[in-house]
Design a protein around this motif. Sequence first.
Motif, PDB file in Angstrom:
ATOM      1  N   TRP A  80       0.870  -1.170   0.000  1.00  0.00           N
ATOM      2  CA  TRP A  80       0.000   0.000   0.000  1.00  0.00           C
ATOM      3  C   TRP A  80       0.906   1.218   0.000  1.00  0.00           C
ATOM      4  CZ3 TRP A  80      -4.761   0.976  -1.214  1.00  0.00           C
ATOM      5  CH2 TRP A  80      -5.404   2.119  -0.756  1.00  0.00           C
ATOM      6  N   LYS A  81       0.888   2.002  -1.076  1.00  0.00           N
ATOM      7  CA  LYS A  81       1.830   3.105  -1.260  1.00  0.00           C
ATOM      8  C   LYS A  81       1.763   4.155  -0.153  1.00  0.00           C
ATOM      9  CE  LYS A  81       2.567   3.007  -6.235  1.00  0.00           C
ATOM     10  NZ  LYS A  81       2.508   3.775  -7.485  1.00  0.00           N
ATOM     11  N   ALA A  82       0.580   4.418   0.369  1.00  0.00           N
ATOM     12  CA  ALA A  82       0.424   5.465   1.382  1.00  0.00           C
ATOM     13  C   ALA A  82       1.230   5.172   2.647  1.00  0.00           C
ATOM     14  CB  ALA A  82      -1.047   5.661   1.731  1.00  0.00           C
ATOM     15  N   THR A  83       1.389   3.884   2.966  1.00  0.00           N
ATOM     16  CA  THR A  83       2.126   3.522   4.180  1.00  0.00           C
ATOM     17  C   THR A  83       3.465   2.874   3.876  1.00  0.00           C
ATOM     18  OG1 THR A  83       1.118   1.323   4.293  1.00  0.00           O
ATOM     19  CG2 THR A  83      -0.026   3.124   5.448  1.00  0.00           C
ATOM     20  N   GLY A  84       3.625   2.369   2.655  1.00  0.00           N
ATOM     21  CA  GLY A  84       4.831   1.632   2.311  1.00  0.00           C
ATOM     22  C   GLY A  84       4.863   0.242   2.910  1.00  0.00           C
ATOM     23  N   LYS A  85       3.728  -0.207   3.475  1.00  0.00           N
ATOM     24  CA  LYS A  85       3.676  -1.512   4.132  1.00  0.00           C
ATOM     25  C   LYS A  85       3.149  -2.588   3.182  1.00  0.00           C
ATOM     26  CE  LYS A  85       2.897   0.287   8.780  1.00  0.00           C
ATOM     27  NZ  LYS A  85       1.966   0.285   9.927  1.00  0.00           N
ATOM     28  N   LYS A  86       3.788  -3.758   3.268  1.00  0.00           N
ATOM     29  CA  LYS A  86       3.321  -4.915   2.502  1.00  0.00           C
ATOM     30  C   LYS A  86       2.109  -5.509   3.186  1.00  0.00           C
ATOM     31  CE  LYS A  86       7.786  -6.080   0.589  1.00  0.00           C
ATOM     32  NZ  LYS A  86       8.818  -7.089   0.399  1.00  0.00           N
ATOM     33  N   ILE A 123      -5.206  -4.223   4.181  1.00  0.00           N
ATOM     34  CA  ILE A 123      -4.484  -3.596   3.078  1.00  0.00           C
ATOM     35  C   ILE A 123      -3.976  -2.215   3.486  1.00  0.00           C
ATOM     36  CG2 ILE A 123      -4.725  -2.602   0.759  1.00  0.00           C
ATOM     37  CD1 ILE A 123      -6.682  -4.905   0.162  1.00  0.00           C
ATOM     38  N   ILE A 124      -4.854  -1.433   4.081  1.00  0.00           N
ATOM     39  CA  ILE A 124      -4.527  -0.048   4.412  1.00  0.00           C
ATOM     40  C   ILE A 124      -3.571   0.053   5.592  1.00  0.00           C
ATOM     41  CG2 ILE A 124      -5.542   2.139   5.190  1.00  0.00           C
ATOM     42  CD1 ILE A 124      -8.056   1.268   3.561  1.00  0.00           C
ATOM     43  N   ASN A 125      -3.718  -0.837   6.563  1.00  0.00           N
ATOM     44  CA  ASN A 125      -2.866  -0.779   7.745  1.00  0.00           C
ATOM     45  C   ASN A 125      -2.502  -2.193   8.196  1.00  0.00           C
ATOM     46  OD1 ASN A 125      -1.394   0.281   9.850  1.00  0.00           O
ATOM     47  ND2 ASN A 125      -3.174   0.482  11.197  1.00  0.00           N
ATOM     48  N   PRO A 126      -1.616  -2.866   7.451  1.00  0.00           N
ATOM     49  CA  PRO A 126      -1.287  -4.235   7.807  1.00  0.00           C
ATOM     50  C   PRO A 126      -0.547  -4.301   9.139  1.00  0.00           C
ATOM     51  CG  PRO A 126       0.068  -3.464   5.983  1.00  0.00           C
ATOM     52  CD  PRO A 126      -0.919  -2.385   6.281  1.00  0.00           C
ATOM     53  N   VAL A 127      -0.916  -5.296   9.921  1.00  0.00           N
ATOM     54  CA  VAL A 127      -0.283  -5.524  11.214  1.00  0.00           C
ATOM     55  C   VAL A 127       0.217  -6.962  11.214  1.00  0.00           C
ATOM     56  CG1 VAL A 127      -0.659  -5.602  13.708  1.00  0.00           C
ATOM     57  CG2 VAL A 127      -1.909  -3.941  12.304  1.00  0.00           C
TER      58      VAL A 127
END
Length: 135
Positions: free
Chosen positions: A92-98, A126-130
């Motif tokens: 997700w580009k906004a967070t850079g998280k896979k 997707i938006i905030n993977p943990v």
Amino acid sequence: MKNIELAKTGYKKFSEGDIDGVLAMFDPKMEWHECNGFPFIEGDGKFTGPEAVAHGVFSKIPEYYDHFNIEIKELMESGDHVIMKGYYTGTWKATGKKFKANAVHIWTVKDEKLTSFFQAVDTATIINPVKAKVM
């Protein structure tokens, strides 16, 4: 062509980046129901026709994701429906998280054309993977 084979062909074309090939598989009155949890989806998430899907969904993917992929775990056919159970993966580009998020698609097929798409996806992952905790 069996409905499940049609769906497999569509997913293969999508994975190869052949968006025009995917859109050609759609009925002109295709009804696409995108999950409302995605920030780039406006309104009720419904798109009618291949051009609307191309503009409202497919064109947004490279804007919001890097390395977006659909990982299919199972395809099932029931009458004129094909169900895909799997995952969306990417960054997700906004967070850079896979992320790796649960995804389910329900397709309706008539006269060898994809006529309807319904999506259920874990958009929060997707938006905030943990990362899952190990117990």
